[in-house]
Motif scaffolding. Sequence first.
Motif, PDB file in Angstrom:
ATOM      1  N   SER A  40       0.846  -1.192   0.000  1.00 54.27           N
ATOM      2  CA  SER A  40       0.000   0.000   0.000  1.00 54.27           C
ATOM      3  C   SER A  40       0.881   1.241   0.000  1.00 54.27           C
ATOM      4  O   SER A  40       1.922   1.266   0.668  1.00 54.27           O
ATOM      5  CB  SER A  40      -0.894   0.020   1.245  1.00 54.27           C
ATOM      6  N   GLN A  42       0.329   3.814   1.568  1.00 56.36           N
ATOM      7  CA  GLN A  42       0.190   4.513   2.835  1.00 56.36           C
ATOM      8  C   GLN A  42       1.505   4.593   3.588  1.00 56.36           C
ATOM      9  O   GLN A  42       1.690   5.478   4.428  1.00 56.36           O
ATOM     10  CB  GLN A  42      -0.886   3.852   3.694  1.00 56.36           C
ATOM     11  N   ALA A  45       3.360   7.901   4.124  1.00 56.32           N
ATOM     12  CA  ALA A  45       3.014   8.839   5.197  1.00 56.32           C
ATOM     13  C   ALA A  45       3.872   8.646   6.443  1.00 56.32           C
ATOM     14  O   ALA A  45       3.806   9.455   7.364  1.00 56.32           O
ATOM     15  CB  ALA A  45       1.536   8.692   5.566  1.00 56.32           C
ATOM     16  N   ASP A  46       4.667   7.587   6.473  1.00 57.90           N
ATOM     17  CA  ASP A  46       5.525   7.290   7.628  1.00 57.90           C
ATOM     18  C   ASP A  46       6.841   8.052   7.486  1.00 57.90           C
ATOM     19  O   ASP A  46       7.731   7.651   6.730  1.00 57.90           O
ATOM     20  CB  ASP A  46       5.771   5.783   7.712  1.00 57.90           C
ATOM     21  N   ILE A  65      -4.474   7.398  -3.420  1.00 60.08           N
ATOM     22  CA  ILE A  65      -3.470   7.758  -2.436  1.00 60.08           C
ATOM     23  C   ILE A  65      -4.044   8.833  -1.524  1.00 60.08           C
ATOM     24  O   ILE A  65      -4.741   9.747  -1.991  1.00 60.08           O
ATOM     25  CB  ILE A  65      -2.166   8.224  -3.120  1.00 60.08           C
ATOM     26  N   THR A  66      -3.779   8.733  -0.233  1.00 60.59           N
ATOM     27  CA  THR A  66      -4.280   9.742   0.699  1.00 60.59           C
ATOM     28  C   THR A  66      -3.426  10.999   0.620  1.00 60.59           C
ATOM     29  O   THR A  66      -2.282  10.978   0.137  1.00 60.59           O
ATOM     30  CB  THR A  66      -4.257   9.208   2.140  1.00 60.59           C
ATOM     31  N   GLU A  68      -2.009  12.507   3.075  1.00 57.84           N
ATOM     32  CA  GLU A  68      -0.829  12.361   3.927  1.00 57.84           C
ATOM     33  C   GLU A  68       0.252  11.530   3.233  1.00 57.84           C
ATOM     34  O   GLU A  68       1.442  11.848   3.318  1.00 57.84           O
ATOM     35  CB  GLU A  68      -1.217  11.693   5.250  1.00 57.84           C
ATOM     36  N   ALA A  69      -0.168  10.488   2.529  1.00 59.19           N
ATOM     37  CA  ALA A  69       0.804   9.648   1.836  1.00 59.19           C
ATOM     38  C   ALA A  69       1.449  10.403   0.678  1.00 59.19           C
ATOM     39  O   ALA A  69       2.666  10.319   0.466  1.00 59.19           O
ATOM     40  CB  ALA A  69       0.139   8.370   1.343  1.00 59.19           C
ATOM     41  N   TYR A  94      -2.770   6.600  -9.103  1.00 61.46           N
ATOM     42  CA  TYR A  94      -3.417   7.650  -8.300  1.00 61.46           C
ATOM     43  C   TYR A  94      -4.064   8.731  -9.167  1.00 61.46           C
ATOM     44  O   TYR A  94      -3.739   9.915  -9.104  1.00 61.46           O
ATOM     45  CB  TYR A  94      -2.389   8.280  -7.352  1.00 61.46           C
TER      46      TYR A  94
END
Length: 239
Positions: A40, A42, A45-46, A65-66, A68-69, A94
Motif C-alpha cells: 500500500s 500509505q 506517510a511514515d 493515495i491519501t 498524507e501519503a 493515483y
Amino acid sequence: MRRSALVVRGGWDGHNPVEATELFIPFLEEHEYAVRVEESPQVYADITVMRSTDLIVQSTTMSEITREALEGLRAAIAAGTGLVGWHGGIADSYRNSSDYLQLVGGQFAAHPAASPELLVDGEANTFLDYMVEFTELGRSHPMTFDLEDFELHTEQYWVLHDNLNNVLATTSHPAPAWHPWHRPIVSPVVWTRQWGKGRIAVVTPGHSIDVLEHPTIRTIIERGMLWATRTASGSSGSE
C-alpha cells in the motif's frame, strides 16, 4: 553503508505488480540494498521510513493515495529519495491526484488500437508493433548510453507530459484513417525528472512480464534504480 529500497506495489492486478517487482528485487539485493516491500502507498506517510529510504520502486496501477501519503512521497523525493517505476505502475497511478501527476511528469492517456480488421476479443487489440528510439540525450545518459533503438510488440503508451522531463527515448503514434487525430504524435517512452534533490525515472513499457524481461527494458530499469538512488551526500545529484 548499505542502501535502503522500498518496493511499493498493488493496484490493478492486470499489471502483475507482485510478479513484476519480484523480477527486480534480486538485482537490488545483489547490489546490497536492504529491501522492504509494502502492498500500500500509505507507507509514504511514515516520516521515519521515508527519511531512511534511498530508493522507491513503485508498481501501483490506478488505486488511490491519501493526502498524507502523497505529501510524504513528495517530501521524501524533494529531500533526495529516488523514485523508479514502469508502465501503469508509475504513469497511471493515483488518478485522483493532480499533485502526483505533477511529481512524475507524465500520465497515461491511451494505448491506441490496431487496425479494425485485426481486432479480436481481449487486450491484444492494443498490442502493436512499434519502435522505441533514443534521443540525443538518451545516447549519453547513464541509463541508456550504449543501447540501440528497438522494436516492441505490446501496448504503446500515449502519454501527456511536460517539458520539465528529460526524455531519453520516444515513440511515434501514426495517424491512420481509423483514428480521429490528424498527424503523428510523439510520446516519451523513457524519461527522468529532477524534483528537489531527488531523481525520478519512468519507463512506459512493462504491461506484462515478458516485456519487462526484454533485455533492453530490463537494463534500463535496473540502471535507473542505481541512477535514481540517493547519493551518500543526501542528494541525488545532477540530472
